[in-house]
Motif scaffolding. Structure first.
Motif, PDB file in Angstrom:
ATOM      1  N   ARG A   1       0.811  -1.157   0.110  1.00  0.00           N
ATOM      2  CA  ARG A   1      -0.077   0.185  -0.054  1.00  0.00           C
ATOM      3  C   ARG A   1       0.718   1.324  -0.072  1.00  0.00           C
ATOM      4  NH1 ARG A   1      -1.423   3.278   3.801  1.00  0.00           N
ATOM      5  NH2 ARG A   1      -0.935   1.885   5.497  1.00  0.00           N
ATOM      6  N   GLN A   2       2.105   1.234   0.802  1.00  0.00           N
ATOM      7  CA  GLN A   2       2.830   2.412   0.873  1.00  0.00           C
ATOM      8  C   GLN A   2       3.510   2.750  -0.557  1.00  0.00           C
ATOM      9  OE1 GLN A   2       5.498   1.111   4.199  1.00  0.00           O
ATOM     10  NE2 GLN A   2       4.759   2.896   5.195  1.00  0.00           N
ATOM     11  N   LEU A   3       4.072   1.491  -1.258  1.00  0.00           N
ATOM     12  CA  LEU A   3       4.527   1.707  -2.616  1.00  0.00           C
ATOM     13  C   LEU A   3       3.649   2.304  -3.634  1.00  0.00           C
ATOM     14  CD1 LEU A   3       6.939   1.587  -3.977  1.00  0.00           C
ATOM     15  CD2 LEU A   3       6.699  -0.906  -4.602  1.00  0.00           C
ATOM     16  N   ALA A   4       2.225   1.677  -3.520  1.00  0.00           N
ATOM     17  CA  ALA A   4       1.259   2.108  -4.354  1.00  0.00           C
ATOM     18  C   ALA A   4       0.973   3.542  -4.142  1.00  0.00           C
ATOM     19  CB  ALA A   4       0.069   1.262  -4.191  1.00  0.00           C
ATOM     20  N   GLU A   5       0.615   4.024  -3.071  1.00  0.00           N
ATOM     21  CA  GLU A   5       0.450   5.360  -2.756  1.00  0.00           C
ATOM     22  C   GLU A   5       1.641   6.230  -3.152  1.00  0.00           C
ATOM     23  OE1 GLU A   5      -0.327   5.570   1.405  1.00  0.00           O
ATOM     24  OE2 GLU A   5      -2.214   4.893   1.198  1.00  0.00           O
ATOM     25  N   TYR A   6       3.020   5.793  -3.207  1.00  0.00           N
ATOM     26  CA  TYR A   6       4.133   6.448  -3.413  1.00  0.00           C
ATOM     27  C   TYR A   6       4.206   6.569  -4.950  1.00  0.00           C
ATOM     28  CZ  TYR A   6       9.135   7.759  -4.237  1.00  0.00           C
ATOM     29  OH  TYR A   6      10.181   7.978  -4.752  1.00  0.00           O
ATOM     30  N   ALA A   7       3.770   5.547  -5.630  1.00  0.00           N
ATOM     31  CA  ALA A   7       3.611   5.689  -7.169  1.00  0.00           C
ATOM     32  C   ALA A   7       2.733   6.592  -7.631  1.00  0.00           C
ATOM     33  CB  ALA A   7       3.558   4.215  -7.638  1.00  0.00           C
ATOM     34  N   LEU A   8       1.639   6.581  -6.985  1.00  0.00           N
ATOM     35  CA  LEU A   8       0.113   7.181  -7.539  1.00  0.00           C
ATOM     36  C   LEU A   8       0.655   8.825  -7.213  1.00  0.00           C
ATOM     37  CD1 LEU A   8      -2.498   4.955  -6.415  1.00  0.00           C
ATOM     38  CD2 LEU A   8      -1.929   5.420  -8.806  1.00  0.00           C
ATOM     39  N   ALA A   9       1.284   8.909  -6.092  1.00  0.00           N
ATOM     40  CA  ALA A   9       1.633  10.590  -5.952  1.00  0.00           C
ATOM     41  C   ALA A   9       2.545  11.060  -6.829  1.00  0.00           C
ATOM     42  CB  ALA A   9       2.251  10.742  -4.180  1.00  0.00           C
TER      43      ALA A   9
END
Length: 129
Positions: A116-124
């Motif tokens: 989830r942290q990585l997905a949020e980082y990518a989406l940001a």
């Protein structure tokens, strides 16, 4: 990170933001803290295939469950990277999807906290790849 890293690799990876120095806990005042290298979110994102990145950022429900159309090979690779985990109907983690070759997958894949942290980082848009 484990294994041998050459000074050149450390310099390149750290300048690109893929790794960062991590200060280890000091066990006593007589022993200095040992510096180690840890992979950053940018580093983790850089090693994902397009299919893995898409699954992690777009093919997952609000509750963190992966879409049933995500290929098993992609899910398995995300599990291997600790970005996903299989769970049973009670939410208990399972070592695999439970497919015995006859009945098909028995457990669903969910994003882990790190996923989830990585997905949020990518989406940001924090990383340019």
């Amino acid at each position: 990170m484990t294994g041998k890293l050459t000074p050149r690799l450390i310099e390149e990876a750290s300048s690109d933001g893929f790794i960062a120095a991590v200060k280890a806990h000091e066990s006593s005042r007589a022993e200095p803290a040992i510096a180690a290298w840890g992979i950053t979110l940018a580093g983790r994102l850089a090693v994902l295939t397009p299919a893995q990145r898409t699954a992690l950022t777009e093919k997952v429900t609000e509750g963190g469950r992966f879409d049933s159309k995500v290929p098993w090979a992609t899910l398995r690779s995300l599990v291997g990277l600790q970005l996903a985990a299989y769970r049973d109907e009670h939410g208990v983690a399972q070592p695999s999807d439970g497919d015995d070759g006859v009945r098909g997958p028995q457990f669903a894949a969910f994003r882990t906290h790190l996923g989830r942290q990585l997905a949020e980082y990518a989406l940001a848009g924090s990383a340019t790849i």
